[in-house]
Design an enzyme around this catalytic site. Sequence first.
Site, short mmCIF file in Angstrom:
data_model
loop_
_atom_site.label_atom_id
_atom_site.label_comp_id
_atom_site.label_asym_id
_atom_site.label_seq_id
_atom_site.Cartn_x
_atom_site.Cartn_y
_atom_site.Cartn_z
N GLU A 38 -3.84 7.58 -3.81
CA GLU A 38 -3.65 6.15 -3.17
C GLU A 38 -3.13 5.23 -4.18
O GLU A 38 -3.93 5.11 -5.07
CB GLU A 38 -4.50 5.88 -2.23
N TYR A 69 0.75 -1.30 -0.08
CA TYR A 69 -0.05 -0.02 -0.08
C TYR A 69 0.76 1.08 -0.02
O TYR A 69 1.93 1.25 0.76
CB TYR A 69 -0.96 0.09 1.28
#
Length: 402
Positions: free
Chosen positions: A211, A123
């Site tokens: 993101e 991530y």
Amino acid sequence: MIYSLINTKNKKLYLLDNICHYSWQIMRLYEYQAKDILSRYGIKTPKGVVTDTAEKIEFDETPSVVKAQVLVGGRGKAGGIKFADNNGEIKKTVQYLLSTSIKGEKVKKVLVEERLDIDHEFYLGITLDRDKKMPVALASAYGGMDIEDIAINSPQSIKKKYIDPLFGFWDFNARKIVKDIGIKGNDLIGVTSVLSALYTIFKEYDAELVEINPFVRTVDGRFLAADAKILIDDNSLFRHREFEEQVKMQYSDIELMTKMKNIAYVGLDGDIGIIGNGAGLVMATIDTVNLYGGNPANFCDLGGGASKDRVIDAIDIVFSNKNVKGVFINIMGGITRCDEIAKGIIEYKNTKRIDIPFVIRMVGTREDEGRKICESNGIPVISTMDEAAKMIVRLVRDNTYN
Ligand code: GDP
Ligand code: MN
């Protein structure tokens, strides 16, 4: 989306979050748009095509992954991510996804991409921490669909670096958290430059979130953005005109109308209409109504110095929501004059003749004049927000107003 977890601490904030950040100030980009931006900043993304029809699609990179383009999160778990092994399957899957909805959102476009042979899912993200009032870079070795659970259950596995915008986010800052998630050797330079590029995008697009989840390492050792999400602060739209159509799509008719009249309005799902002057006051009003067991139907901010006509517009907008069974108008007179507000309310009531209860609380500039106008027309004026909130909740619940 980690963004909402970082910024959600209690119910009050949650509500504020809903109002300011889910429907009002944020514009969401689709995955394919976000990936376009990422690749323009040198971040590798899978080869792909976006389509709104199954007919003409020819895509040679098989096996493939077929991805519904919707703005809600968690598509994978909701059935919006499918695999296809050849052109026939791609067509069928595209057709199928275009006929469905994901969590209530109709699928209008589909992204078809080369399927990655995934070795590991990381991530990477940059968001705004509103408690710290700073952007923050986030990285985790445990990316993918369960990142929200990980953020709650093992927050220590999410590495953070707060960013002072005046100092900037330098390669050595980025490299530190990239190292912390276990990336080493030759990979360090490449992944560091991805995280740095995310911050550049964050700044240049006035984003609240950029993101990559998952940021994938393939079996043959490449790193790519398999999914991407960008949320843009829509107050900066004047700098990003290319997204205007997108914004129009994301607002309801009422919200667009109010944007044009420059009244800040956000629909909520309760039955008590709320109008006030100043965003903070309106939010406090919503919280107080909630506290006494009522359900606000909207957020509506008149702004400062509202004229009689503006008040009429606002009430009209609030009543265009048919769920509204009562309205609470909360005014702190400063540059806003209570008598002007009262004239608007009375003119509205007299011309429209609605028998839905109004509760007014007003204090400040020309309070006595405003109070007189209301009371001589049979509308009570309450002095405290607390009392007024209790009253509107009771009136709506008991339906005892005549
Ligand atoms: P989201 O559920 O909306 O976040 O959609 P994502 O695009 O992140 O996809 C969800 C999950 O599907 C990922 O975490 C991966 O596990 C899987 N996935 C997505 N693309 C690929 C791919 O190209 N190859 C493989 N093997 N899995 C993929
Ligand atoms: Mn994802």
